[in-house]
Design an enzyme around this catalytic site. Structure first.
Site: not given
Ligand code: SAH
Length: 456
Positions: A77, A83, A86, A164, A317, A386, A413
């Site tokens: 890039c 930027c 990345c 991009c 989550y 998640d 993540c």
């Molecule tokens: N599993 C989903 C999103 C994961 S991102 C996917 O793969 O698309 C993490 C998510 O956790 C977000 O949507 C955020 O709003 C939520 N989150 C953050 N803190 C939380 C909590 N204490 N209880 C429940 N959800 C929560």
């Protein structure tokens, strides 16, 4: 000046980089004192200038490379240096995957005390470019017209950007087309300092599988000058456009979207598929930005869940229910919990859209809702989490340990909080069987991983 340190600010020194930090800087050591140097790669010999010398560590600038790493490549890039979007384009893609694997291994050992856990090589992309399905680009007035681009590193100066290389091409096309049309009609860009002008951001979303495109024009003003002409030209020039939206954000804020959404033309949502599950995506919905690798991530989670069709599953989550709907096809019942009410509305709508009836969604904190479920007799054979970067709340981990689902699938993540939480689950009686990192964001330092845990 701190005379006890082995280096001083403004020193020029020769070093060999030993390591790469989780944010992509090279690590050099002088008598054990670490100095972080952006753009340095492990194994490279270089001259650096010490920019800052703190008590326990310093920062440096790369001045001259004496010996290059075999993994060093020319960044593709042209605006890579300015930027900041990345951080790893100067490292070959293979090198990036190796570095991410090493990072996961190291934190699992250092923070999680999990020396023996099996960590698989990172699942990367065959073509690690042009993967993002969503662009949000700020606009500014310049002499001779409008520029649309990126905020320069550590500043609010907008750099002009024609393309991009991690965006899907159609998103670049949307941004440049809308910019050009606005320029031609003399529509002004938003000026942050004076809080004047009209166009703040141009946003594009693309359903990679369906080919559907959403164009969002974020304005400071309620009024959008030349609205009809603008819509007509966008409609004529953007293939696949299904939705043209104006979002009004009249506040002095860094937040991109405001509270008012107007459909200028077409639908309120576009659709996309992950595997065989269909999703409705509105201008505000959260939706994974690398759909190809999302499929890889969720397939791994599904494989680790080892569902037979008889299980009760909890998806903590759950966002817009992506993983829940994926798992529901193979489970008896799935319960999803998520803190953002709009995401749960999307999740319910997506369940209906796919005619999936064995899921229930609830708004709230995972650490509050799941203990309540447990009290009501709702338990899980498989529990999927998640969480955001900060990881799981300890109250949730303790509930899991009380509830003892046979399997826990942890989608993360942030390897550091993954390692911390795995240690808590291990101490509570779980065994981490294997960990599969997945590269969702090539050329950046972000790293996702899925861990499989079993009750001993
Ligand atoms: N599993 C989903 C999103 C994961 S991102 C996917 O793969 O698309 C993490 C998510 O956790 C977000 O949507 C955020 O709003 C939520 N989150 C953050 N803190 C939380 C909590 N204490 N209880 C429940 N959800 C929560």
């Amino acid at each position: 000046m701190n005379r006890t340190l082995p280096v001083q600010k403004n020193d020029y020194i020769d070093v060999v980089f030993e390591d790469l930090t989780h944010d992509g800087a090279g690590v050099a050591k002088v008598e054990g004192y670490p100095i972080f140097v952006p753009n340095g790669l492990p194994g490279e010999k270089a001259k650096i200038k010490v920019i800052k010398a703190n008590k326990g560590y310093g920062f440096g600038r790369l001045m001259e490379l004496y010996e290059k790493s075999p993994d060093r490549v020319e960044a593709k890039c042209p605006i890579y240096k300015e930027c900041g979007g990345c951080q790893l384009q100067h490292l070959s893609y293979e090198g990036q995957l190796k570095a991410k694997e090493k990072q996961v291994r190291e934190v699992l050992t250092r923070i999680g005390k999990l020396e023996k856990v099996k960590v698989h090589p990172v699942l990367g992309m065959d073509n690690p470019w042009r993967y993002r399905n969503k662009a949000q680009v700020p606009v500014a007035d310049r002499e001779g017209g409008l520029v649309a681009g990126f905020y320069q590193k550590r500043s609010h100066e907008i750099i002009d950007m024609k393309e991009c290389l991690i965006q899907q091409e159609i998103n670049d096309q949307v941004v440049q087309t809308v910019r050009e049309i606005c320029e031609r009609y003399g529509i002004s860009a938003y000026n942050e300092e004076r809080h004047k002008g009209v166009i703040r951001h141009i946003m594009a979303r693309h359903g990679m599988v369906t080919g559907e495109v959403m164009v969002v024009i974020v304005t400071r003003t309620n009024d959008l000058p030349h609205e009809e002409k603008l819509v007509e030209e966008i409609y004529n020039r953007i293939p696949g456009v299904k939705s043209i939206i104006q979002n009004v954000n009249s506040k002095k804020t860094n937040v991109i979207l405001g509270d008012v959404t107007k459909v200028l033309w077409g639908e309120e949502v576009i659709y996309d598929l992950i595997g065989n599950v269909k999703f409705a995506i509105s201008s505000r919905s959260f939706y994974q930005v690398n759909p190809e690798q999302t499929k890889v991530l969720y397939d791994t989670a599904l494989e680790y869940a080892e569902l037979t069709g008889e299980e009760s599953v909890i998806d903590a989550y759950c966002g817009i229910g992506t993983i829940s709907l994926f798992l529901a096809q193979k489970a008896k019942k799935v319960y999803g919990v998520e803190i953002v009410p709009e995401a749960i509305e999307d999740a319910k709508r997506n369940a209906e859209l796919n005619d999936i009836n064995n899921v229930e969604f609830e708004v709230g904190e995972a650490e509050t809702v799941i203990p309540n479920w447990y009290k009501q007799g709702i338990t899980a054979d498989v529990l999927v989490v998640d969480p955001p970067r900060k990881g799981c709340d300890e109250a949730l981990l303790n509930t899991i340990i009380d509830m003892k689902p046979k399997k826990v699938v942890y989608v993360s993540c942030n390897p550091a909080t993954l390692a911390r939480d795995l240690r808590i689950l291990e101490d509570g009686g779980y065994r981490t069987v294997e960990v599969q990192p997945v590269d969702m964001f090539p050329h950046t330092t972000h790293c996702e991983a899925v861990a499989k845990l079993e009750w001993r």
